[in-house]
Design a protein around this motif. Structure first.
Motif, PDB file in Angstrom:
ATOM      1  N   PHE A 197       0.835  -1.207   0.000  1.00 31.11           N
ATOM      2  CA  PHE A 197       0.000   0.000   0.000  1.00 31.11           C
ATOM      3  C   PHE A 197       0.868   1.254   0.000  1.00 31.11           C
ATOM      4  N   MET A 198       1.909   1.250   0.815  1.00 32.32           N
ATOM      5  CA  MET A 198       2.784   2.414   0.908  1.00 32.32           C
ATOM      6  C   MET A 198       3.485   2.695  -0.426  1.00 32.32           C
ATOM      7  N   GLU A 199       3.876   1.650  -1.123  1.00 33.89           N
ATOM      8  CA  GLU A 199       4.574   1.800  -2.400  1.00 33.89           C
ATOM      9  C   GLU A 199       3.609   1.987  -3.575  1.00 33.89           C
ATOM     10  N   VAL A 258      -9.037   2.430   4.199  1.00 35.55           N
ATOM     11  CA  VAL A 258      -7.963   1.510   4.579  1.00 35.55           C
ATOM     12  C   VAL A 258      -7.755   1.526   6.099  1.00 35.55           C
ATOM     13  N   MET A 259      -7.853   2.687   6.712  1.00 37.34           N
ATOM     14  CA  MET A 259      -7.712   2.764   8.170  1.00 37.34           C
ATOM     15  C   MET A 259      -8.819   1.976   8.868  1.00 37.34           C
ATOM     16  N   SER A 260     -10.035   2.066   8.341  1.00 39.57           N
ATOM     17  CA  SER A 260     -11.146   1.302   8.925  1.00 39.57           C
ATOM     18  C   SER A 260     -10.907  -0.198   8.827  1.00 39.57           C
ATOM     19  N   ILE A 261     -10.446  -0.648   7.673  1.00 37.93           N
ATOM     20  CA  ILE A 261     -10.125  -2.065   7.485  1.00 37.93           C
ATOM     21  C   ILE A 261      -9.003  -2.472   8.433  1.00 37.93           C
ATOM     22  N   LEU A 287      -0.487  -1.955   7.962  1.00 39.84           N
ATOM     23  CA  LEU A 287      -1.356  -1.299   6.978  1.00 39.84           C
ATOM     24  C   LEU A 287      -1.841   0.050   7.501  1.00 39.84           C
ATOM     25  N   LEU A 288      -2.196   0.117   8.782  1.00 37.88           N
ATOM     26  CA  LEU A 288      -2.621   1.379   9.393  1.00 37.88           C
ATOM     27  C   LEU A 288      -1.488   2.401   9.341  1.00 37.88           C
ATOM     28  N   LEU A 289      -0.275   1.974   9.682  1.00 34.66           N
ATOM     29  CA  LEU A 289       0.869   2.890   9.633  1.00 34.66           C
ATOM     30  C   LEU A 289       1.109   3.402   8.209  1.00 34.66           C
ATOM     31  N   ALA A 290       0.975   2.515   7.231  1.00 38.16           N
ATOM     32  CA  ALA A 290       1.152   2.934   5.834  1.00 38.16           C
ATOM     33  C   ALA A 290       0.093   3.954   5.435  1.00 38.16           C
ATOM     34  N   ALA A 291      -1.132   3.745   5.903  1.00 37.04           N
ATOM     35  CA  ALA A 291      -2.209   4.694   5.587  1.00 37.04           C
ATOM     36  C   ALA A 291      -1.987   6.034   6.287  1.00 37.04           C
ATOM     37  N   ILE A 292      -1.522   6.005   7.520  1.00 32.49           N
ATOM     38  CA  ILE A 292      -1.223   7.244   8.244  1.00 32.49           C
ATOM     39  C   ILE A 292      -0.110   8.005   7.533  1.00 32.49           C
TER      40      ILE A 292
END
Length: 163
Positions: A67-69, A98-101, A145-150
């Protein structure tokens, strides 16, 4: 703020590298299984189960990095036909989704991990491997995934490039 984003990206990247290492391990396990089965004519009971565990780790630990890339699946055929403003809007909308997931993965995966750990659940196969390691990859993957979204959200609003 750049240091915070870099730190987050470093953690998420570490998850991606761990997933990459698990890919190599998965290949080694499968090659070993094929070799022992077809060359030595010896079946191994643990190959399939360990392969499934590794695949879970690869999938969940690599999701945040993907996700980050921005290497996740997108519908480019539709996206390229949209205006730049609409594309920006879609990028913005993806972060809360994405944060909700991620929260669901962390919460529910954490509960399942804890239940498997406390009750010492084991697989029903002949090998009887503990189930908690595979359940642990769910909340860890959710955190990555949460960190990548943040990080992506910060980069979006602050127009920060960290590479």
């Amino acid at each position: 703020m750049k240091k915070v984003i870099r730190a987050i990206d470093y953690i998420v990247t570490a998850g991606g590298y761990i997933a990459g290492f698990l890919c190599l391990l998965l290949v080694a396990v499968v090659v070993y299984g094929v070799f022992t089965r077809y060359v030595l004519h010896i079946a191994s009971d643990w190959i399939m189960e360990v392969s499934q565990y590794l695949f879970c780790g690869i999938s969940l630990l690599g999701t945040g990095y993907s996700f980050m890339e921005k290497s996740h699946v997108t519908i480019d055929v539709l996206r390229i036909r949209l205006s730049a403003k609409t594309q920006q809007y879609l990028e913005l909308v993806q972060y809360p989704i994405v944060m909700s997931i991620s929260f669901v993965l962390i919460w529910m995966g954490g509960e399942e991990f804890w239940r498997a750990f406390v009750n010492n659940y084991i697989s029903e196969s002949v090998v009887g491997l503990p189930l908690w390691p595979v359940w642990l990859t769910i909340p860890i993957g959710g955190i990555l995934l949460l960190l990548a979204a943040i990080s992506g959200c910060f980069k979006f609003f602050l127009k920060v490039e960290t590479k």
